[in-house]
Design a protein around this motif. Structure first.
Motif, mmCIF file in Angstrom:
data_model
loop_
_atom_site.group_PDB
_atom_site.id
_atom_site.type_symbol
_atom_site.label_atom_id
_atom_site.label_comp_id
_atom_site.label_asym_id
_atom_site.label_seq_id
_atom_site.Cartn_x
_atom_site.Cartn_y
_atom_site.Cartn_z
ATOM 1 N N ILE A 84 0.937 -1.204 -0.116
ATOM 2 C CA ILE A 84 -0.092 0.117 -0.048
ATOM 3 C C ILE A 84 0.912 1.408 0.152
ATOM 4 O O ILE A 84 1.848 1.288 0.944
ATOM 5 N N LEU A 85 0.844 2.183 -0.921
ATOM 6 C CA LEU A 85 1.530 3.276 -1.218
ATOM 7 C C LEU A 85 0.780 4.400 -0.475
ATOM 8 O O LEU A 85 -0.401 4.586 -0.779
ATOM 9 N N HIS A 86 1.599 5.429 -0.201
ATOM 10 C CA HIS A 86 0.929 6.694 0.354
ATOM 11 C C HIS A 86 1.940 7.924 -0.155
ATOM 12 O O HIS A 86 3.075 7.615 -0.310
ATOM 13 N N GLY A 87 1.458 8.811 -0.588
ATOM 14 C CA GLY A 87 2.247 10.224 -1.058
ATOM 15 C C GLY A 87 1.526 11.211 -1.601
ATOM 16 O O GLY A 87 0.351 11.002 -1.690
ATOM 17 N N ASN A 88 2.324 12.081 -2.049
ATOM 18 C CA ASN A 88 1.615 13.270 -2.864
ATOM 19 C C ASN A 88 0.827 12.920 -4.071
ATOM 20 O O ASN A 88 -0.180 13.515 -4.428
ATOM 21 N N LEU A 89 1.115 11.796 -4.735
ATOM 22 C CA LEU A 89 0.351 11.081 -5.665
ATOM 23 C C LEU A 89 -0.910 10.250 -5.554
ATOM 24 O O LEU A 89 -1.729 9.921 -6.282
ATOM 25 N N ALA A 90 -0.668 9.811 -4.491
ATOM 26 C CA ALA A 90 -1.782 8.809 -3.761
ATOM 27 C C ALA A 90 -2.143 9.240 -2.282
ATOM 28 O O ALA A 90 -1.753 8.394 -1.363
ATOM 29 N N GLY A 100 13.498 10.580 -9.953
ATOM 30 C CA GLY A 100 13.428 11.146 -11.304
ATOM 31 C C GLY A 100 12.045 11.956 -11.726
ATOM 32 O O GLY A 100 11.346 12.231 -10.461
ATOM 33 N N HIS A 101 11.829 12.305 -12.572
ATOM 34 C CA HIS A 101 10.569 13.013 -13.101
ATOM 35 C C HIS A 101 9.450 12.020 -13.419
ATOM 36 O O HIS A 101 9.659 11.137 -14.119
ATOM 37 N N ALA A 102 8.266 12.230 -12.651
ATOM 38 C CA ALA A 102 7.120 11.272 -13.140
ATOM 39 C C ALA A 102 6.400 11.824 -14.215
ATOM 40 O O ALA A 102 6.363 13.287 -14.579
ATOM 41 N N ARG A 103 5.875 11.152 -15.026
ATOM 42 C CA ARG A 103 4.895 11.505 -16.257
ATOM 43 C C ARG A 103 3.451 11.164 -15.912
ATOM 44 O O ARG A 103 3.392 10.014 -15.549
ATOM 45 N N VAL A 104 2.900 12.474 -15.679
ATOM 46 C CA VAL A 104 1.530 12.421 -15.296
ATOM 47 C C VAL A 104 0.518 12.095 -16.306
ATOM 48 O O VAL A 104 0.867 12.912 -17.431
ATOM 49 N N PHE A 105 -0.440 11.316 -16.110
ATOM 50 C CA PHE A 105 -1.342 11.108 -17.252
ATOM 51 C C PHE A 105 -2.707 11.323 -16.554
ATOM 52 O O PHE A 105 -2.885 11.182 -15.259
ATOM 53 N N HIS A 106 -3.780 11.905 -17.179
ATOM 54 C CA HIS A 106 -5.037 12.609 -16.673
ATOM 55 C C HIS A 106 -6.014 11.490 -16.914
ATOM 56 O O HIS A 106 -7.245 11.535 -16.341
ATOM 57 N N SER A 107 -5.790 10.568 -17.645
ATOM 58 C CA SER A 107 -6.857 9.283 -18.036
ATOM 59 C C SER A 107 -6.291 8.216 -18.477
ATOM 60 O O SER A 107 -5.116 8.155 -18.922
ATOM 61 N N MET A 108 -7.055 7.022 -18.605
ATOM 62 C CA MET A 108 -6.492 5.893 -19.349
ATOM 63 C C MET A 108 -6.050 6.000 -20.776
ATOM 64 O O MET A 108 -4.991 5.422 -21.232
ATOM 65 N N GLU A 109 -6.712 6.921 -21.301
ATOM 66 C CA GLU A 109 -6.672 7.067 -22.704
ATOM 67 C C GLU A 109 -5.110 7.595 -23.117
ATOM 68 O O GLU A 109 -4.385 7.426 -23.986
#
Length: 183
Positions: free
Chosen positions: A147-153, A173-182
């Motif tokens: 179970i992960l916790h942090g600013n992304l979750a 490193g840098h996270a690549r953020v996506f806003h949808s499955m597509e």
């Protein structure tokens, strides 16, 4: 198996062995422990809390996190391990897994057999081989999920740790953020 299950359900009605007598907080936690030892499915974090909710029991990701830290990953079965599920069945199946983690279970929990976990496991042999690793030498020290916790979750996230290479446990490193499955 379906016919046997149907017959047992009818017998349970006659015995007044209702789901609420079996689906207790301890029973759900035993289910989580078994899932962790097997390598777990992320779906267990959806289905077991839903079942618990129907029984009026609160089960959260915190329960999964606690149990995953206490119950190691023992089963060398696909998709995270070497062997197909049929090999696990040949090695003793779920009873053998439960026997391996018996010290981590609530032994007095009633089951669909009408007996406790302890009674059910009394005559089950301990299996320790390349399919079910010994508790003293698990495939992984922690259960199959993390179970992960942090600013992304901030509310938590689930990862099938048993399916993640150790080299991927830490990332900088840098996270690549996506806003949808597509995306």
């Amino acid at each position: 198996i379906a016919k046997q299950s149907g017959r047992r359900i009818v017998q349970m009605v006659g015995e007044d062995l209702t789901p609420r007598k079996i689906m207790t907080r301890e029973g759900i936690r035993n289910g989580i422990a078994a899932s962790m030892a097997m390598g777990a499915s992320t779906n267990s974090t959806l289905h077991l809390p839903a079942i618990a909710h129907e029984a009026g029991i609160s089960v959260t990701l915190t329960d999964f996190d606690e149990i995953s830290r206490e119950v190691p990953y023992l089963c060398n079965i696909k998709p995270s391990g070497k062997y197909p599920l049929s090999e696990l069945e040949a090695a003793g199946g779920i009873p053998a897994i439960l026997k391996s983690i018996e010290s981590k279970l609530y032994p007095q929990q009633l089951t669909v057999t009408g007996k406790t976990i302890k009674e059910n496991l009394k005559d089950v042999p301990l299996v320790e081989n390349d399919i079910i690793f010994p508790l003293s030498q698990p495939k992984n020290e922690e259960g199959g999920l993390a179970i992960l916790h942090g600013n992304l979750a901030p509310d938590g996230a689930v990862v099938k740790k048993s399916g993640v290479k150790p080299s991927m446990y830490y990332f900088e490193g840098h996270a690549r953020v996506f806003h949808s499955m597509e995306e």
